[in-house]
Design an enzyme around this catalytic site. Structure first.
Site, PDB file in Angstrom:
ATOM      1  N   HIS A   7       9.638  -0.786   2.381  1.00  0.00           N
ATOM      2  CA  HIS A   7       9.100  -2.040   2.830  1.00  0.00           C
ATOM      3  C   HIS A   7      10.569  -2.755   2.172  1.00  0.00           C
ATOM      4  O   HIS A   7      11.510  -2.626   2.318  1.00  0.00           O
ATOM      5  CB  HIS A   7       8.538  -1.151   0.929  1.00  0.00           C
ATOM      6  CG  HIS A   7       8.318  -2.279   0.530  1.00  0.00           C
ATOM      7  ND1 HIS A   7       6.976  -3.250   1.337  1.00  0.00           N
ATOM      8  CD2 HIS A   7       8.655  -2.444  -0.931  1.00  0.00           C
ATOM      9  CE1 HIS A   7       7.035  -3.967  -0.043  1.00  0.00           C
ATOM     10  NE2 HIS A   7       7.443  -3.873  -0.641  1.00  0.00           N
ATOM     11  N   GLU A  20       7.843   0.244  -7.109  1.00  0.00           N
ATOM     12  CA  GLU A  20       7.139   0.224  -6.178  1.00  0.00           C
ATOM     13  C   GLU A  20       6.856   1.410  -5.136  1.00  0.00           C
ATOM     14  O   GLU A  20       6.663   1.716  -4.216  1.00  0.00           O
ATOM     15  CB  GLU A  20       7.071  -1.203  -5.377  1.00  0.00           C
ATOM     16  CG  GLU A  20       7.021  -2.428  -6.218  1.00  0.00           C
ATOM     17  CD  GLU A  20       7.199  -3.557  -4.837  1.00  0.00           C
ATOM     18  OE1 GLU A  20       6.045  -4.149  -5.013  1.00  0.00           O
ATOM     19  OE2 GLU A  20       7.704  -3.734  -3.869  1.00  0.00           O
TER      20      GLU A  20
END
Lengths: 266, 266, 266, 266
Positions: free
Chosen positions: A99, A80
């Site tokens: 994140h 990601e």
């Protein structure tokens, strides 16, 4: 012993930040904190694939803003990382990104409930920060943000806010420095937890717009961030973790990163 | 010092798996993780009666699929080992099984609420996995699965799913390897916890069928499992637990078990 | 070194029991576990005033059933020891008592909700054990059970049950041995926690009367209690606590107390 | 080695108090416990800016009641110290103050729900202690109590109560000694937690006025506070924290502060 330079210190701070976010319940085996290269706005640092508590300076990889490693390596990588690259492209003011999939936020993300600042320290998240649902633009996916266009879409949803909520997935938080980003991540998680528990017993009250704006400046106007970082770093030092020179140098490092960021922001 | 062989490594991995499932809140003083014998599909390994955190290689017992010990011993045994034997009989693809009573699942099991994947990592449990109520077929019992026919009934309810929910009792999870089974157990517990807390404040959203199918492949397509296992093993190593060579060799062992399983699956 | 006798072992087990009940979340800074004198049914042992985690063999005091110390001493004492004395008077079969204010039970005690066994291990508390409200008979008090008549009233409410719930105060649990009492206290707390969380999302299902009776015998018919005690004792041993010879001798001690109790019960 | 005097002991007790309140979940990275100078009612001690767990005797600063340091220094300071100064001005009987943002209280503060004593130890907070909303008198602020008039307003709201609830912010608790204040803070947090969880499943019962008055005297009439302090101090000693001579001297110190306070109260 060579004198550590600013980049070394910043990298140590980033490794420490991952451990702190883990220790304070923001990250678990997944999630990551990155930082823009303090000397090159077109690069950022992010760990290779690693549980946050195991991130060390040695595991950090330098990426360009297309999320490609600057130097070839054979390590496995986070899938990601475009979350980071695309936001750094879209938001020149952002110096660090976290994140996460913190349990505190999950009831909001699962029910689509807006985040509301319910106490002064929760003002760091703003009033009703935006939601992003990967399904809207990309249909059925594995819900990981892996394609550049997915990262860019998330960055658009974030806009000028300090965080964006991702339906059935997690949260992405940005900051003006690594400590600022970690602080926002931790305090917004606490606020989310308080909000959710409060909703279980009654009608919640929100900070007013004025209060949110003023309380959102607490970090900059009080000693709260320095005090917190010293404590968090000391907690990590107790666990015997190798990364960062936690504790004594934390205060100086926080200042160092603040001045680095001050220079970079225009 | 003799070179450890594949069976020794697998047994160490199984002992470690019990500790990990305990440390991550899936098991407490009860519950157990077993593994099919990597070289003999008609046998499986399960600890003798032992709290999961105290399982060692020395405590592992080799059972046939009727859940009788291959070699006579004088130790006390788990009364519920037919759960393992009967599922290994019914599901040749299953290489590891975890039976647990995790607090995270209890609100679902007590109210008969379906498990719903509410975030990407919860896809490992599927959408609405089957329920089994021992009372339906066997009337009043002490709710332990101790008779072969009770284990066989549970295995039928499991069908081709990756877990089966047992009313007023617990959960049984299967996997294609020991790490896969532990990972599914941990992530489904987290999903259950998020689902329950979300239900307390509003209407929950489920992953779509497509998302569930795709996100269910995250384990195989990303570095998440390796990353998690390295972290979990390091946590156990910190506690000074004797079983398994946690940490450094974790990655290799995970790969080893994956290749063992790859060979076994056809 | 003199051979430890049965009384020494029993006293060590009692000190350990207080620590275990603390470590497992039943007791905090308050609450206490007592044991009837294994050789004299008219006496019992209870710590002098002490947080449960700090109870040692040296702090144990021998009391008669009027809760007066057998040997004069200058230490401060628990004000609620009549709970123990009056129940030992009324229930010759009871060999150990735990009085606690565990968080898990508080939602039931505050709302007057009946305890319901919602999973097999919760059967140790029975179906809807009795409530006692000190206010009913004694009007406004400080809610501590300090007078003999208050203790006797509580003992009448307990009747032949294995626990009695005290409105706006706590719980008192009895057992046929120290480990049995600790096990019932821990498992009933877990059941209460599961019941409360389940009530937050839906309608709870109770074990049937038949299931409750059968599952209530799990302790006697399986290896669960021995397995649990070994684990709990090992946890205490890890903390470096001085009381009891935790770990290796735990199994033997459990058996010892079982046989002591077997002799005492007629 | 010089004999420690009463002031040294009191200061060590205060440093320890901050650590205890942190360890027991009342304080986190923010919040603070102060004490009136035992020999000069017009001064008080409070740490310089510091996470509670890192407060040491060396970090304590002596303030006058206008919250100005008695001796100039270059350290950063808590911005909210007027909470302490203004309450010490208004309440000569108050010897210690704890300001906190404990998670246990947040659902009450966010929804504006009254605190109700739901078990005997919760009586330390009284029935429905007053609320204060900074917005009422001062409009939009950053919700920190930093101006003398804000502190004075809070002190007026507190009145003769033992605590005041601050909407969307936290709680301020006062006591007749440092241990008394810490004890009240901890027990009222536990009560708040129990109250909130109880409200999630049904209608809560309050202690009666008579019960609240009587149970509010438990601290003074039983050994509960001494017992608790010994335990809390021992927990801190285990962590290797440098402040205070935890453990053995705790009892004596508690008595010392009690007699100091007895002298001060008329």
């Amino acid at each position: 012993m060579p004198v550590p330079n600013a980049l070394d210190e910043a990298r140590q701070e980033l490794a420490l930040a991952n451990k702190i976010a883990h220790h304070e319940g923001v990250l678990d085996t997944f999630g990551h904190v990155s930082m823009r290269h303090p000397g090159n706005p077109n690069h950022y640092f992010l760990s290779r694939s690693s549980a946050p508590d195991m991130v060390t300076v040695e595991r950090l990889v330098e990426y360009d803003l297309d999320s490609q490693p600057v130097r070839p390596h054979n390590y496995t990588q986070f899938s990601e990382r475009v979350i980071h690259g695309e936001i750094y492209k879209a938001r020149p003011d952002v110096m660090a990104i976290c994140h996460h999939h913190a349990p505190a936020f999950m009831p909001l993300l699962v029910t689509g409930t807006d985040y509301v600042p319910v106490f002064h320290l929760g003002a760091v998240g703003g009033i009703k920060p935006p939601y992003w649902d990967q399904r809207d633009e990309f249909g059925d996916t594995m819900l990981l943000v892996v394609k550049p266009e997915e990262g860019a879409s998330l960055a658009r949803a974030l806009g000028q806010h300090s965080m964006v909520l991702m339906r059935r997935h997690g949260v992405t938080v940005v900051g003006s420095s690594v400590p600022d980003c970690v602080y926002r991540s931790i305090q917004s998680c606490r606020n989310a937890e308080f909000q959710v528990r409060s909703m279980m017993i009654g009608k919640i009250a929100s900070l007013s717009e004025g209060e949110t704006k003023l309380a959102g400046q607490i970090t900059g106007k009080t000693t709260g961030l320095t005090r917190s970082w010293e404590y968090w770093a000391a907690q990590i030092a107790k666990t015997g973790a190798p990364a960062g020179r936690a504790g004594k140098t934390a205060k100086r490092k926080t200042k160092a990163s603040a001045s680095r960021n001050a220079k970079r922001r225009r």
